[in-house]
Write an enzyme that holds these catalytic residues in place. Structure first.
Site, PDB file in Angstrom:
ATOM      1  N   CYS A 110       0.822  -1.205   0.000  1.00  0.00           N
ATOM      2  CA  CYS A 110       0.000   0.000   0.000  1.00  0.00           C
ATOM      3  C   CYS A 110       0.865   1.268   0.000  1.00  0.00           C
ATOM      4  O   CYS A 110       1.596   1.513  -0.946  1.00  0.00           O
ATOM      5  CB  CYS A 110      -0.983  -0.053   1.169  1.00  0.00           C
ATOM      6  SG  CYS A 110      -2.402   1.039   1.013  1.00  0.00           S
ATOM      7  N   HIS A 111       0.811   2.071   1.060  1.00  0.00           N
ATOM      8  CA  HIS A 111       1.589   3.307   1.158  1.00  0.00           C
ATOM      9  C   HIS A 111       2.990   3.081   1.725  1.00  0.00           C
ATOM     10  O   HIS A 111       3.795   3.998   1.765  1.00  0.00           O
ATOM     11  CB  HIS A 111       0.853   4.327   2.039  1.00  0.00           C
ATOM     12  CG  HIS A 111      -0.344   4.934   1.397  1.00  0.00           C
ATOM     13  ND1 HIS A 111      -1.551   4.279   1.315  1.00  0.00           N
ATOM     14  CD2 HIS A 111      -0.521   6.135   0.787  1.00  0.00           C
ATOM     15  CE1 HIS A 111      -2.433   5.055   0.699  1.00  0.00           C
ATOM     16  NE2 HIS A 111      -1.831   6.183   0.362  1.00  0.00           N
TER      17      HIS A 111
END
Length: 181
Positions: A110-111
């Site tokens: 994800c991030h």
């Protein structure tokens, strides 16, 4: 598969996407490995289900009290706040960089690649992430692709990346496979 292997999970004190912590954690345990929760502060960390507070988890060690040499691999869970905080902490960034310097596998979802960018370890790598990081990763020298999971072995360490919680099954399998080698 992972018998005797210890995998570090590096997280900020707050803002971890809970499922991106708990699913890889379970996968490591089910493969016979030992996950350890590492943070910048002792005590507990606060996970989130997107923007809503979820569970708290006990920290096993702080980043300043451990070294990459004590672990066989590293998982970087996402959540927006988690990697955004970690990339501002020199000790956390160095901890990540040390896994690459040692040639150990790293898995980021994800991030989480924001922390990889700060550690300067994505240049000439093929990666994926949450789509909003595409430009950041390209600017840091990575080739960004939109895939469920990317296993990049073209560098000092195997690097496993995924986009989002929907990709967790593939992410967990690829991470465990890399940690088992």
């Amino acid at each position: 598969m992972l018998n005797g292997k210890t995998i570090a999970f590096l997280v900020a004190p707050e803002g971890i996407e809970q499922v991106e912590l708990t699913e890889p954690w379970k996968a490591v345990q089910q493969a016979g490995g030992t996950p350890k929760l590492i943070s910048t502060q002792s005590g507990t960390v606060q996970a989130f289900n997107h923007l809503d507070k979820a569970d708290r988890f006990p920290v096993d060690a702080t980043v300043d009290g451990v070294s990459a040499g004590e672990f066989d691999g590293l998982v970087l869970p996402g959540g927006v706040a988690n990697p955004d905080f970690l990339r501002t902490e020199p000790g956390a960034v160095q901890f990540v960089k040390d896994f690459f310097d040692a040639g150990k596998p790293v898995a980021a979802i994800c991030h989480a690649p924001w922390t990889l960018i700060e550690a300067d370890v994505v240049r000439d790598r093929t990666v994926t992430s949450w789509p909003s990081l595409k430009t950041d990763l390209r600017n840091a020298g990575a080739t960004w692709v939109d895939r469920e999971v990317v296993v990049c072995t073209g560098g000092s360490s195997p690097l496993i990346t995924s986009r989002k919680p929907d990709d967790l099954k593939a992410f967990c399998q690829a991470a465990v496979d890399a940690f088992a080698r």
